[in-house]
Design an enzyme around this catalytic site. Structure first.
Site, PDB file in Angstrom:
ATOM      1  N   TYR A 176      -8.683  -6.523   8.056  1.00 49.91           N
ATOM      2  CA  TYR A 176      -9.006  -7.356   6.905  1.00 49.91           C
ATOM      3  C   TYR A 176      -8.636  -8.804   7.220  1.00 49.91           C
ATOM      4  O   TYR A 176      -7.604  -9.078   7.837  1.00 49.91           O
ATOM      5  CB  TYR A 176      -8.247  -6.848   5.686  1.00 49.91           C
ATOM      6  N   ASP A 212      -2.975   0.568   6.170  1.00 49.40           N
ATOM      7  CA  ASP A 212      -3.628   0.084   4.955  1.00 49.40           C
ATOM      8  C   ASP A 212      -4.665   1.133   4.553  1.00 49.40           C
ATOM      9  O   ASP A 212      -5.657   1.335   5.240  1.00 49.40           O
ATOM     10  CB  ASP A 212      -4.295  -1.260   5.218  1.00 49.40           C
ATOM     11  N   ARG A 216      12.338  -8.476 -12.092  1.00 50.71           N
ATOM     12  CA  ARG A 216      12.071  -8.644 -10.661  1.00 50.71           C
ATOM     13  C   ARG A 216      12.612  -7.468  -9.853  1.00 50.71           C
ATOM     14  O   ARG A 216      12.128  -7.168  -8.759  1.00 50.71           O
ATOM     15  CB  ARG A 216      12.686  -9.963 -10.169  1.00 50.71           C
ATOM     16  N   LYS A 222      -7.994  -2.826  -6.037  1.00 49.48           N
ATOM     17  CA  LYS A 222      -9.250  -2.188  -5.676  1.00 49.48           C
ATOM     18  C   LYS A 222      -9.399  -0.834  -6.373  1.00 49.48           C
ATOM     19  O   LYS A 222      -9.423  -0.777  -7.596  1.00 49.48           O
ATOM     20  CB  LYS A 222      -9.337  -2.066  -4.153  1.00 49.48           C
TER      21      LYS A 222
END
Length: 390
Positions: free
Chosen positions: A110, A182, A57, A207
């Site tokens: 978005y 972004d 983590r 993406k």
């Protein structure tokens, strides 16, 4: 590596150093933790993102290779890889904002980001003001004493407005605000927002960076060490950090990113131009078209105009549904940036959480179809689109 161009840096990824050699490709370190002989080294690794590897983590060699690779492509001092694109966005927003703060965001966003901001407003009393993505004067006018952050998208989803990054980031910096961009639709091949004054860049690595529709991930890249460490600490506490196998898959895809982006953009150009002249289409939203409101700005800011566009069908929603149920090669599916062409109806999928008023504000109509153009042969794609349109 700093003197190399992005096309070369994407191929030559940061590698773990061994005794006198190093692997050609980044290995997958599929382990939850690491063993120590020295308690002091163990303790050191718990407190910083660039320390010894301790626990999955906190850090992992494969994940760190991805973070260093994307930070290098974007020109940042460090990066935090996360389990999804929304994991990166949430780590930044929740890590830097507190109740009572004010956020300035561009108008087209978005859908997932817009929904998250609405949740911040409802649950944490964080105020938000929306401004056009290309209007630094409007940004300056929206600043309040409690404003902390500006949120932009290089190329907006799904109507592809292009943000005036130099102007908007300069206005944010003048006001002492953190600017977040972004960059998913552009990728660091088409744009590197940190070079235009941004403080943080976020990506959905699902993406273009991974590029093969087989992994979900995100990343945030930072221009300054202080912000990098602050968001890393929060992301670790939130549990948003990336899985090593997802990072390994993303690294494999990253090496072909420049080649894929070239084909995505070329195919998008041809499809957009042809659709713009089709009688069934009332409008095409791609910044490479002179008719697009962002065309002039995009031509100055980007070397090419991206592989995603949307178009409006003259017959509205009914025509959109007929088109999407008639395609044979293009796939009706979520996401973008893979090698295959994907289509969707934003009003009922990616932006389904928005009200009718919010959809209109984002430029999304009932007949709007978003196309994430793949790398297939353009004539095969065009044949599929023309038969579906007819």
């Amino acid at each position: 590596m700093t003197e190399l161009r992005p096309e070369t840096r994407a191929v030559h990824l940061p590698q773990p150093q061994l005794d006198g050699s190093r692997p050609i490709t980044v290995p997958l370190y599929q382990t939850s933790g690491f063993v120590f002989d020295d308690p002091a080294v163990f303790a050191d690794g718990m407190g910083r993102p660039d320390g010894p590897f301790v626990y999955g983590r906190l850090s992992n060699p494969t994940v760190r290779s991805l973070e260093e690779a994307v930070a290098g492509l974007e020109g940042g001092v460090g990066a935090v890889a996360t389990g999804s694109g929304m994991g990166a966005i949430n780590s930044v927003l929740l890590g830097l904002l507190k109740p009572g703060d004010h956020l300035i965001a561009q108008k087209p966003l978005y859908g997932g980001t817009a929904a998250m901001i609405n949740d911040l407003v409802a649950r944490f009393q964080i105020a938000v003001s929306y401004v056009p993505e290309d209007d630094p004067a409007a940004l300056r006018a929206a600043v309040r004493p409690e404003t902390r952050l500006v949120y932009l998208e290089t190329i907006a989803n799904p109507v592809t407005q292009v943000a005036d990054l130099p102007g908007m980031c300069a206005a944010a910096r003048e006001a002492g605000l953190v600017s977040v961009v972004d960059n998913t639709f552009a990728s660091p091949i088409l744009c590197r927002p940190l070079e235009h004054g941004a403080d943080i860049v976020v990506h959905s690595t699902t993406k273009y960076l991974s590029g093969h529709t087989d992994v979900v991930g995100g990343i945030a890249v930072f221009a300054a060490e202080e912000l990098y460490r602050k968001v890393w600490h929060f992301a670790v506490e939130l549990g948003a950090t990336a899985d090593p196998f997802a990072a390994w898959l993303t690294l494999r895809g990253l090496q072909t990113l420049p080649l894929r982006m070239e084909r995505h953009c070329a195919n998008a150009r041809e499809l957009a131009l042809r659709l713009d002249n089709h009688p069934a289409v009332s409008a095409v939203h791609w910044p490479g078209l002179p008719s697009h409101p962002s065309h002039e700005l995009a031509a100055k800011l980007l070397p090419d105009f991206g592989g995603v566009f949307s178009f409006d069908l003259a017959g509205g929603r009914a025509a959109g549904e007929r088109f999407m149920s008639s395609v044979r090669l293009a796939l009706l599916a979520p996401s973008l940036g893979g090698v295959e062409t994907l289509i969707l109806h934003p009003a009922t999928t990616s932006h389904r959480s928005l009200t009718a008023e919010e959809l209109a504000r984002h430029g999304i109509g009932e007949g709007t179809v978003r196309v994430a153009v793949g790398i297939e042969h353009i004539e095969d794609l065009w044949a599929d689109f023309t038969q579906a349109l007819s």
